[in-house]
Structures are given as structure tokens and as C-alpha cells.
Design a protein around this motif. Structure first.
Motif, PDB file in Angstrom:
ATOM      1  N   TYR A  20       6.108  -8.096   6.766  1.00 11.18           N
ATOM      2  CA  TYR A  20       4.710  -8.431   6.497  1.00 11.18           C
ATOM      3  C   TYR A  20       3.772  -7.266   6.806  1.00 11.18           C
ATOM      4  O   TYR A  20       2.666  -7.192   6.282  1.00 11.18           O
ATOM      5  CB  TYR A  20       4.327  -9.705   7.251  1.00 11.18           C
ATOM      6  N   PHE A  21       4.231  -6.344   7.639  1.00  9.37           N
ATOM      7  CA  PHE A  21       3.483  -5.100   7.842  1.00  9.37           C
ATOM      8  C   PHE A  21       3.410  -4.338   6.514  1.00  9.37           C
ATOM      9  O   PHE A  21       2.343  -3.879   6.103  1.00  9.37           O
ATOM     10  CB  PHE A  21       4.174  -4.249   8.915  1.00  9.37           C
ATOM     11  N   PHE A  22       4.565  -4.214   5.834  1.00  7.77           N
ATOM     12  CA  PHE A  22       4.598  -3.532   4.528  1.00  7.77           C
ATOM     13  C   PHE A  22       3.830  -4.335   3.478  1.00  7.77           C
ATOM     14  O   PHE A  22       3.142  -3.762   2.632  1.00  7.77           O
ATOM     15  CB  PHE A  22       6.041  -3.327   4.077  1.00  7.77           C
ATOM     16  N   LEU A  23       3.944  -5.656   3.542  1.00  4.23           N
ATOM     17  CA  LEU A  23       3.245  -6.509   2.570  1.00  4.23           C
ATOM     18  C   LEU A  23       1.733  -6.388   2.715  1.00  4.23           C
ATOM     19  O   LEU A  23       1.005  -6.404   1.715  1.00  4.23           O
ATOM     20  CB  LEU A  23       3.680  -7.970   2.737  1.00  4.23           C
ATOM     21  N   SER A  24       1.245  -6.235   3.950  1.00  8.31           N
ATOM     22  CA  SER A  24      -0.201  -6.083   4.153  1.00  8.31           C
ATOM     23  C   SER A  24      -0.702  -4.786   3.515  1.00  8.31           C
ATOM     24  O   SER A  24      -1.797  -4.740   2.948  1.00  8.31           O
ATOM     25  CB  SER A  24      -0.548  -6.104   5.648  1.00  8.31           C
ATOM     26  N   HIS A  25       0.121  -3.729   3.575  1.00  4.65           N
ATOM     27  CA  HIS A  25      -0.266  -2.468   2.933  1.00  4.65           C
ATOM     28  C   HIS A  25      -0.178  -2.572   1.417  1.00  4.65           C
ATOM     29  O   HIS A  25      -1.000  -1.983   0.701  1.00  4.65           O
ATOM     30  CB  HIS A  25       0.606  -1.325   3.452  1.00  4.65           C
ATOM     31  N   LEU A  26       0.807  -3.325   0.915  1.00  2.00           N
ATOM     32  CA  LEU A  26       0.887  -3.555  -0.528  1.00  2.00           C
ATOM     33  C   LEU A  26      -0.355  -4.300  -1.011  1.00  2.00           C
ATOM     34  O   LEU A  26      -0.911  -3.979  -2.075  1.00  2.00           O
ATOM     35  CB  LEU A  26       2.145  -4.356  -0.861  1.00  2.00           C
ATOM     36  N   SER A  27      -0.811  -5.281  -0.241  1.00  2.00           N
ATOM     37  CA  SER A  27      -2.016  -6.031  -0.601  1.00  2.00           C
ATOM     38  C   SER A  27      -3.251  -5.135  -0.583  1.00  2.00           C
ATOM     39  O   SER A  27      -4.132  -5.246  -1.447  1.00  2.00           O
ATOM     40  CB  SER A  27      -2.214  -7.208   0.369  1.00  2.00           C
ATOM     41  N   LEU A  28      -3.319  -4.237   0.408  1.00  2.66           N
ATOM     42  CA  LEU A  28      -4.443  -3.297   0.481  1.00  2.66           C
ATOM     43  C   LEU A  28      -4.458  -2.377  -0.735  1.00  2.66           C
ATOM     44  O   LEU A  28      -5.503  -2.160  -1.354  1.00  2.66           O
ATOM     45  CB  LEU A  28      -4.347  -2.469   1.769  1.00  2.66           C
ATOM     46  N   VAL A  29      -3.292  -1.851  -1.091  1.00  4.08           N
ATOM     47  CA  VAL A  29      -3.184  -0.963  -2.252  1.00  4.08           C
ATOM     48  C   VAL A  29      -3.545  -1.711  -3.537  1.00  4.08           C
ATOM     49  O   VAL A  29      -4.264  -1.180  -4.390  1.00  4.08           O
ATOM     50  CB  VAL A  29      -1.760  -0.367  -2.351  1.00  4.08           C
ATOM     51  N   ASP A  30      -3.069  -2.954  -3.669  1.00  2.00           N
ATOM     52  CA  ASP A  30      -3.397  -3.755  -4.854  1.00  2.00           C
ATOM     53  C   ASP A  30      -4.892  -4.004  -4.971  1.00  2.00           C
ATOM     54  O   ASP A  30      -5.465  -3.938  -6.066  1.00  2.00           O
ATOM     55  CB  ASP A  30      -2.659  -5.094  -4.802  1.00  2.00           C
ATOM     56  N   PHE A  31      -5.527  -4.300  -3.837  1.00  2.00           N
ATOM     57  CA  PHE A  31      -6.985  -4.527  -3.829  1.00  2.00           C
ATOM     58  C   PHE A  31      -7.723  -3.259  -4.276  1.00  2.00           C
ATOM     59  O   PHE A  31      -8.604  -3.314  -5.150  1.00  2.00           O
ATOM     60  CB  PHE A  31      -7.445  -4.951  -2.440  1.00  2.00           C
ATOM     61  N   CYS A  32      -7.362  -2.110  -3.689  1.00  2.00           N
ATOM     62  CA  CYS A  32      -8.022  -0.846  -4.043  1.00  2.00           C
ATOM     63  C   CYS A  32      -7.741  -0.463  -5.485  1.00  2.00           C
ATOM     64  O   CYS A  32      -8.637  -0.027  -6.220  1.00  2.00           O
ATOM     65  CB  CYS A  32      -7.534   0.269  -3.113  1.00  2.00           C
ATOM     66  N   TYR A  33      -6.498  -0.635  -5.886  1.00  2.00           N
ATOM     67  CA  TYR A  33      -6.018  -0.316  -7.231  1.00  2.00           C
ATOM     68  C   TYR A  33      -6.840  -1.046  -8.289  1.00  2.00           C
ATOM     69  O   TYR A  33      -7.283  -0.471  -9.281  1.00  2.00           O
ATOM     70  CB  TYR A  33      -4.564  -0.796  -7.257  1.00  2.00           C
ATOM     71  N   SER A  34      -7.051  -2.346  -8.042  1.00  2.00           N
ATOM     72  CA  SER A  34      -7.800  -3.169  -8.993  1.00  2.00           C
ATOM     73  C   SER A  34      -9.293  -2.844  -8.954  1.00  2.00           C
ATOM     74  O   SER A  34      -9.956  -2.796  -9.991  1.00  2.00           O
ATOM     75  CB  SER A  34      -7.571  -4.649  -8.670  1.00  2.00           C
ATOM     76  N   THR A  35      -9.824  -2.601  -7.759  1.00  2.00           N
ATOM     77  CA  THR A  35     -11.259  -2.334  -7.596  1.00  2.00           C
ATOM     78  C   THR A  35     -11.671  -1.021  -8.252  1.00  2.00           C
ATOM     79  O   THR A  35     -12.820  -0.861  -8.673  1.00  2.00           O
ATOM     80  CB  THR A  35     -11.614  -2.324  -6.093  1.00  2.00           C
TER      81      THR A  35
END
Length: 322
Positions: A63-78
Motif C-alpha cells: 500500500y506504500f507503493f499503491l499510495s505513490h501510484l495514486s499520487l502519480v495518477d492524480f498528477c498525471y490526469s491533472t
């Protein structure tokens, strides 16, 4: 644009983004559709990050890696979607040269980072399933930080190389980009100078990272499959398959779209097909990832229930105390 003479080449000060469609009747539908998708993306990814932070049962390497994936997805889309929404609504579809370069750089950096993170997450699943007793020792906090930092660093450096090469382009045949954001292939197609080196680097860079990450992913999941088939417990097999299914779903969609867009010779590119493929990995996948990992993941569901119940309990105590 400032004309410099040869072959109608110009020094560009701004670009015009044509967007997904020039049909006026689709304007309202597309704006509402992508606004909804972006809303789900923001809520899903930021919600996932917050849930992982506040839920003790989710304080694990996965879930540490998943939290970073979520951060990247948020930035990526924004980086891409808000500007796309503005362009759908407004007639003025201009973006400054600086804005275009910044958008391209950030998009490229986060895109490469996400591909690397998915490979790291495959390795994490390999260690968790194939060596469960040594999992927490092997995936120490130090190693997790090194792996995640390497993903961000590799994405940043690769993107910076491409940006420097694009900034060397002196002039363009046109400032009209047939795309909904500043991506590299459409930019190179407008250049007046020889960009064969740029195109070669894009092909080699994309192919290298794709091959490397796919090898890591396939190798990890081959050992995972062998380990799962050796399990005697049906419940254990089901839990292992369930955990891996979410990750594999995200990988297949993202890798397929990137391979289609960037790992082909530029002469064979179809701009409309590229735009459709790009929508998948810039707009749809950042929305799907938190849904995939939450709907198919028992730990996330239990963590969410635990947080909600604890908040409700705290609220009741606050009310009774008042």
C-alpha cells in the motif's frame, strides 16, 4: 508566430490544440463526460492516499507503493484533463510555448514513473507471495524508499532529455497540434528541422522501458503462478489470485496503450487512433486504478469500514460529551 522564411517555417510563441473533436454538437457531452471522469479520478486517488495514511492495516509495503501510484495518477490526469476541459468549452484553444513544454515535460515524467512503479509493484507481489515469511524484512522501509525514488528519478531524467532535444528545434511548419495536449509525437511531426534523432530516442526509450518492465512483470508473475499452483489451501490461492488480478488489470491496459502509441515507427502513426489510445492512459486509467484496487481488494474495503466506524464512534463520543 514569427516567420523566418524557409518553407513557411516559423518561430512559435504559442500552439493551438485541436482537441478530440471539432464537432460542436459533442462539446457539451464531452465536457460533462470528462468532468465526471476527472472528478472520480481526483476523489478516488486522493481518497486512496488518505485511506492508506489513516488506516493502520494498510501500512504495508504494497500500500506504500499503491499510495505513490495514486499520487502519480492524480498528477498525471491533472496535467492534461483540466486544460482539455477548458479547450472543449472555449473557442480559444491556445497554449503558450512555455506552457506546452511544461505540460509535455510533466506528462512524460509522470508517465514513465507510473510504468516503473507498476514493475516495482510486481516485484513486491513476487516477494509477498513467494517469500511471505521474509516479506517485511526484504521490503524494508529503506528499500521501498530507494525503489520509489528510483522510479521518480528515472522518469524525471528521461523526460528532461526529451525536453532538451525538443527545445533545440528552431522552428515549426505550423503551430496547430492535432491533439488534446502537448505530446511529443505530434510536436515532432510539426518540426521543420530533422528530428530523426528525437524520433529514434522516443522509440528506443519507450521500447527499452517497456521491455524492461514487461520482463520484470512477467518474470515476477511466472514465479507467483508457480507458487500459487503449489498452494494446498484453496483460500490461500483465491487470496493470492485476487491480489494479483487488480495489478495485472492495471498493467495490461496501460502497457497496451503505451505500446500502441510510442513503440511504432512514426511513419505508421494514425493521429486519430493515437488520440483514442492516449485518452485511455491519460484520462481513463487514472480513474480506473483506484476503483480496480478498491473494488477487488478486501484489505482496502476493511480499512475503509474501519476508518468510517472509528470516525462514527468518535463523533458519538463528541456528541455525548457535548
Amino acid at each position: 508566430m514569427v516567420e523566418i522564411g524557409d518553407r513557411n517555417c516559423t518561430i512559435v510563441t504559442e500552439f493551438i490544440l485541436l482537441g478530440l473533436s471539432d464537432v460542436p454538437e459533442l462539446r457539451v457531452f464531452l465536457s460533462l463526460l470528462f468532468l465526471l471522469i476527472y472528478g472520480v479520478t481526483v476523489w478516488g486517488n486522493l481518497g486512496m492516499i488518505a485511506l492508506i495514511q489513516v488506516s493502520p492495516r494498510l501500512h504495508t509495503p504494497m500500500y506504500f507503493f499503491l499510495s505513490h501510484l495514486s499520487l502519480v495518477d492524480f498528477c498525471y490526469s491533472t496535467i492534461t484533463v483540466p486544460k482539455m476541459l477548458v479547450n472543449i468549452i472555449n473557442k480559444d484553444k491556445a497554449i503558450s510555448f512555455l506552457g506546452c513544454m511544461v505540460q509535455f515535460y510533466l506528462f512524460c515524467a509522470y508517465g514513465i514513473t507510473e510504468v516503473c512503479l507498476l514493475a516495482v509493484m510486481a516485484y513486491d507481489r513476487f516477494v509477498a507471495i513467494c517469500s511471505p515469511l521474509l516479506y517485511m524484512v526484504t521490503m524494508s522501509q529503506k528499500l521501498r524508499i530507494v525503489l520509489v525514488s528510483s522510479c521518480y528519478l528515472y522518469g524525471t531524467v528521461c523526460s528532461l532529455i526529451h525536453l532538451c532535444l525538443v527545445l533545440e528545434i528552431p522552428s515549426y511548419r505550423s503551430n496547430v497540434i492535432n491533439h488534446f495536449f502537448c505530446d511529443l509525437p505530434p510536436l515532432l511531426s510539426l518540426a521543420c528541422s530533422d528530428v530523426s534523432v528525437n524520433e529514434l530516442l522516443v522509440f528506443i526509450g519507450a521500447s527499452f522501458i517497456e521491455i524492461l518492465t514487461i520482463v520484470i512483470i512477467l518474470t515476477s508473475y511466472l514465479f507467483i503462478l508457480i507458487t500459487i499452483l503449489r498452494m494446498r489451501s484453496a483460500e490461500g490461492r483465491h487470496k493470492a489470485f485476487s491480489t494479483c488480478a487488480s495489478h495485472l488489470t492495471a498493467i495490461v491496459v496501460l502497457q497496451g496503450a503505451i505500446l500502441f502509441t510510442y513503440c511504432r515507427p512514426s511513419s505508421g502513426n494514425n493521429e486519430d487512433a493515437d488520440k483514442v489510445a492516449t485518452v485511455f492512459y491519460t484520462v481513463v486509467i487514472p480513474m480506473l486504478n483506484p476503483l480496480i484496487y478498491s473494488l477487488r481488494n478486501k484489505d482496502v474495503k476493511e480499512g475503509f469500514k474501519g476508518v468510517v466506524s472509528s470516525k462514527m464512534f468518535s463523533w458519538r463520543i463528541f456528541q455525548s460529551g457535548g
